[in-house]
Motif scaffolding. Structure first.
Motif, short mmCIF file in Angstrom:
data_model
loop_
_atom_site.label_atom_id
_atom_site.label_comp_id
_atom_site.label_asym_id
_atom_site.label_seq_id
_atom_site.Cartn_x
_atom_site.Cartn_y
_atom_site.Cartn_z
N MET A 149 38.10 36.31 39.74
CA MET A 149 38.03 37.59 40.45
C MET A 149 39.27 38.46 40.17
SD MET A 149 35.25 37.77 42.57
CE MET A 149 35.70 38.57 44.10
N GLN A 150 40.39 37.83 39.86
CA GLN A 150 41.62 38.61 39.62
C GLN A 150 41.52 39.48 38.38
OE1 GLN A 150 45.06 36.13 38.09
NE2 GLN A 150 43.54 34.48 38.30
N TRP A 151 40.53 39.20 37.51
CA TRP A 151 40.37 39.95 36.27
C TRP A 151 39.14 40.86 36.29
CZ3 TRP A 151 41.01 34.38 34.93
CH2 TRP A 151 42.37 34.03 34.81
N LEU A 152 38.69 41.21 37.48
CA LEU A 152 37.53 42.10 37.56
C LEU A 152 37.84 43.49 37.01
CD1 LEU A 152 35.84 41.18 40.96
CD2 LEU A 152 34.96 40.78 38.65
N ASP A 153 39.12 43.82 36.87
CA ASP A 153 39.45 45.10 36.22
C ASP A 153 38.98 45.09 34.76
OD1 ASP A 153 41.34 43.14 35.63
OD2 ASP A 153 43.08 44.47 35.86
N LEU A 154 39.16 43.96 34.08
CA LEU A 154 38.67 43.84 32.70
C LEU A 154 37.15 43.90 32.67
CD1 LEU A 154 40.95 40.95 31.36
CD2 LEU A 154 41.05 43.36 30.71
N VAL A 155 36.50 43.24 33.63
CA VAL A 155 35.04 43.24 33.66
C VAL A 155 34.51 44.65 33.91
CG1 VAL A 155 33.00 42.21 34.74
CG2 VAL A 155 35.08 40.85 34.50
N ALA A 156 35.15 45.37 34.83
CA ALA A 156 34.74 46.75 35.11
C ALA A 156 34.90 47.63 33.87
CB ALA A 156 35.55 47.31 36.27
N LEU A 157 36.02 47.48 33.17
CA LEU A 157 36.29 48.29 31.99
C LEU A 157 35.23 48.06 30.91
CD1 LEU A 157 38.11 50.21 30.38
CD2 LEU A 157 39.54 48.24 29.78
N GLY A 158 34.94 46.80 30.61
CA GLY A 158 33.94 46.50 29.59
C GLY A 158 32.55 46.93 30.00
N THR A 159 32.23 46.77 31.28
CA THR A 159 30.91 47.15 31.77
C THR A 159 30.68 48.65 31.66
OG1 THR A 159 30.85 45.25 33.30
CG2 THR A 159 29.43 47.13 33.83
N LEU A 217 23.58 42.88 32.16
CA LEU A 217 25.03 42.68 32.05
C LEU A 217 25.53 43.01 30.65
CD1 LEU A 217 25.86 39.32 33.88
CD2 LEU A 217 25.64 41.62 34.83
N ALA A 218 26.78 43.50 30.59
CA ALA A 218 27.51 43.56 29.33
C ALA A 218 27.99 42.15 29.00
CB ALA A 218 28.69 44.52 29.44
N ALA A 219 28.49 41.95 27.79
CA ALA A 219 28.96 40.61 27.41
C ALA A 219 30.11 40.15 28.30
CB ALA A 219 29.38 40.61 25.95
N VAL A 220 30.97 41.07 28.74
CA VAL A 220 32.08 40.68 29.60
C VAL A 220 31.56 40.15 30.92
CG1 VAL A 220 32.45 42.97 30.66
CG2 VAL A 220 34.38 41.39 30.38
N GLY A 221 30.43 40.66 31.40
CA GLY A 221 29.84 40.14 32.62
C GLY A 221 29.28 38.74 32.41
N VAL A 222 28.64 38.50 31.26
CA VAL A 222 28.13 37.16 30.96
C VAL A 222 29.30 36.18 30.83
CG1 VAL A 222 26.71 35.80 29.39
CG2 VAL A 222 26.14 38.20 29.78
N THR A 223 30.40 36.64 30.21
CA THR A 223 31.59 35.80 30.10
C THR A 223 32.12 35.43 31.47
OG1 THR A 223 32.15 36.89 28.00
CG2 THR A 223 33.91 35.66 29.09
N CYS A 266 32.29 50.83 29.73
CA CYS A 266 32.35 51.32 28.35
C CYS A 266 31.17 50.88 27.51
CB CYS A 266 33.66 50.88 27.71
SG CYS A 266 35.11 51.69 28.42
N ASP A 267 30.45 49.84 27.93
CA ASP A 267 29.27 49.43 27.17
C ASP A 267 28.01 50.14 27.66
OD1 ASP A 267 29.26 47.71 24.86
OD2 ASP A 267 27.65 46.60 25.82
N VAL A 268 28.17 51.02 28.63
CA VAL A 268 27.10 51.90 29.11
C VAL A 268 25.85 51.10 29.49
CG1 VAL A 268 26.04 54.16 28.74
CG2 VAL A 268 27.98 53.51 27.37
N VAL A 269 26.06 50.02 30.25
CA VAL A 269 24.94 49.24 30.77
C VAL A 269 24.58 49.75 32.17
CG1 VAL A 269 25.41 47.18 29.39
CG2 VAL A 269 26.58 47.49 31.57
N PRO A 270 23.39 49.44 32.66
CA PRO A 270 22.97 49.96 33.97
C PRO A 270 23.92 49.55 35.10
CG PRO A 270 21.08 49.09 32.79
CD PRO A 270 22.29 48.70 32.00
N LEU A 271 24.33 50.52 35.90
CA LEU A 271 25.24 50.22 37.01
C LEU A 271 24.43 49.91 38.27
CD1 LEU A 271 28.25 52.64 36.58
CD2 LEU A 271 27.95 50.29 35.82
#
Length: 597
Positions: free
Chosen positions: A245-255, A215-221, A257-262
């Motif tokens: 769940m309403q803010w999964l757009d932010l989670v997707a963006l951070g994930t 996970l990126a940090a936004v995912g851990v958050t 852009c941090d180039v973590v495994p999809l």
């Protein structure tokens, strides 16, 4: 599917193991064709989609969750993360008791989205968090003692460090001494010891076993907010709680852009977040997309290559926390104003980057000629905000780990590193710091940051080279082959195939975009476009005419062969849908080439 051969799990080299113009071997995947056929028939997928999934090791029973990933498929009980329960309880206490809460984020997109996610959650309870985003150029990465002191002055006895803090030993000791409770929410590589924090929530702690290490940090958050909601629901069953769940757009963006495994939960974050982005993006994201001339945010590359660089531009070019302000903005006019400022900074960043890249390429030439396994270049007065991008460009050119250091007038260097599979730059930087070669540093396997005195640079370069030499002697750090999913004729590159491939998105680390080799391509038209790109038209031996492009290939071996070849070539690259004026066609993005004979 007569135009496509069976791809699959790395067996035989393409073209008898000959090297491409980029100096790489190509390896063809070979899947279990019976399993591939069963996948395509059972799930209503095309034959090529079945072949690709089988080649990537997706088991039959996992296919549905892979092509339509949902959080419930992959989200484990948050309590398995060490310090999660007590941290969630402490944050719940602060919410219920009306405490001031401080946040120290990071200046990149992962840090900005993590901070925005937490701030939006706290807004639901009418709490406005005090947020500090360190200045990339003046302060560098991570929490500082000064940041904790500023937040203490604002009455914040609870502080969250998001996307940083795991190795901030001295600042966290100062915070503890001052009586602040600090919850570290991070994903960066940890040392054997942990900082003196109230809680360290990090799936990559040395004492942690977790399926969430990617996970990126936004995912851990996000996982922390799930735990906080559960704790608040237990204490106050009738309390109205926000749905993260309403803010999964932010989670997707951070994930992205941090180039973590999809893979796994990250894949679900991105797929579900893209649905929100396509339907109803936040005002700031909508405004930023408009500056990039994107009408509908529907693909992962929109986030990684259009939005991410613009958000990052503010920290790279001294724009403070404008990126975070954009993600928290609710007013459309204000969002448009901030987005235009970020777009202007991004254009400035591109200009500065080009100049430094040219200088860095010149500096790496003798190291490449000498056969160095790790490249380290430094420049007096280089802009520290763009060196990470320059390092990435040099890795693309030379396929080896690269460290780029910007040295100021007082001899202090700020460096960024990018790597290749097999060389963990995060671990190497931590080891160098433990050897006394660095003032500060840390990161991931593929990217890291550091602070170093200029007089230590020769010793630092030798240290990294010795680490790489030891790896090479043990059989590691070899130039990875280019993995090919399928061989295809020019006639097989169609819009319909491009649509099939889109169904298997999102693509990224761990699930790379499928790569094909064209077996019969001949260039009939070519022209330079943009900054060092080459557009061309390909034809096959039988039929088929395909638009193609090679990015940033000027003055590279790939660019040279594309510019002069008049015979057939083997080309390796990606197939993308090209939608123009209501028509669907396919475009081939060229990554590598070799003559057919």
């Amino acid at each position: 599917m007569s135009e496509v051969s069976s791809p699959g799990g790395m067996v035989a080299p393409v073209a008898d193991g000959r090297l491409s113009v980029q100096g790489r071997t190509w390896l063809m995947r070979r899947p279990d064709e019976t399993a591939a056929l069963a996948i395509s028939q059972h799930f209503g997928l095309s034959e090529i989609a079945g072949l690709l999934l089988a080649a990537r090791g997706v088991a039959h029973e996992d296919v549905q969750a892979f092509i339509d990933p949902k959080l419930r498929h992959f989200l484990p009980d948050p309590s398995h993360l060490k310090d999660m329960d007590k941290s969630a309880a402490r944050l719940a206490d602060a919410i219920l008791e009306g405490e001031e809460i401080g946040i120290i984020g990071d200046y990149d997109v992962d840090g900005a989205t993590s901070s925005a996610l937490m701030a939006r959650y706290l807004r639901h309870f009418a709490k406005m968090a005090k947020i500090i985003i360190p200045d990339r150029l003046g302060e560098g990465y991570g929490a500082s003692s000064e940041s904790f002191a500023r937040l203490a002055g604002d009455g914040c006895q609870l502080v969250l460090t998001l996307d940083n803090g795991t190795t901030a030993f001295a600042p966290l000791a100062d915070a503890a001494e001052a009586g602040q409770d600090v919850i570290v929410v991070d994903h960066h590589l940890a040392e054997e010891r942990l900082p003196p924090a109230f809680g360290v929530i990090n799936p990559n702690r040395g004492d942690q076993v977790s399926p969430l290490g990617h996970l990126a940090a936004v995912g851990v958050t996000f996982v922390l907010l799930v735990a906080v909601n559960r704790e608040l629901r237990r204490r106050r069953p009738d309390m109205a709680l926000p749905d993260p769940m309403q803010w999964l757009d932010l989670v997707a963006l951070g994930t992205i852009c941090d180039v973590v495994p999809l893979l796994g939960l990250n894949r679900a974050f991105v797929r579900q977040g893209l649905k929100i982005l396509e339907r109803d993006p936040l005002p700031g994201i909508r405004a930023l997309a408009a500056t990039a001339r994107i009408e509908k945010l529907s693909e992962a590359w929109h986030l990684g290559f259009a939005l991410g660089p613009r958000i990052n531009a503010c920290s790279r070019m001294g724009g403070g926390d404008l990126g975070l302000q954009l993600l928290l903005c609710e007013d459309a006019a204000e969002a448009e104003s901030i987005a235009l400022q970020l777009d202007g900074m991004n254009q400035e960043r591109q200009s500065v980057e080009r100049a430094i890249l040219a200088a860095a390429q010149e500096a790496t030439a003798p190291q490449v000629a000498a056969g160095r396994r790790v490249l380290l270049v430094a420049g007096q007065g280089w802009h520290a905000g763009v060196i990470g991008i320059v390092a990435s460009r040099l890795v693309e050119l030379h396929a080896r780990p690269v460290f780029v250091v910007a040295v100021d007038s007082e001899g202090l260097g700020k460096g960024s590193a990018r790597s290749v599979p097999g060389f963990d730059v995060g671990a190497a930087v931590i080891a160098a710091r433990q050897q006394g070669l660095l003032l500060k540093g840390g990161g991931h396997a593929m990217a890291a940051g550091l602070t170093v005195m200029a007089d230590q640079l020769p010793a630092l370069a030798d240290f990294f080279e010795s680490e790489a030499t030891a790896l090479a002697a043990a059989g590691g750090l070899v130039r990875p082959p280019l993995e090919i999913d399928a061989a295809i004729s020019t006639a097989g590159v169609t819009g319909e195939l491009a649509l099939d491939l889109e169904r298997l998105a999102p693509y990224g680390p761990g699930h790379p975009e499928p790569r094909f080799t064209l077996t019969d391509a001949r260039i009939v038209e070519r022209r330079e476009v943009g900054t060092g790109h080459m557009a061309c038209t390909l034809v096959g031996t039988v039929r088929g005419r395909v638009k193609a492009i090679a990015f940033r290939c000027k003055e590279t071996p790939l660019g040279e062969i594309l510019a002069r070849a008049d015979g057939p070539l083997r080309l390796a690259g990606r197939i993308r849908a090209d939608r123009w004026n209501g028509q669907l066609r396919a475009q081939f993005e060229i990554e590598d080439a070799m003559p057919t004979a």
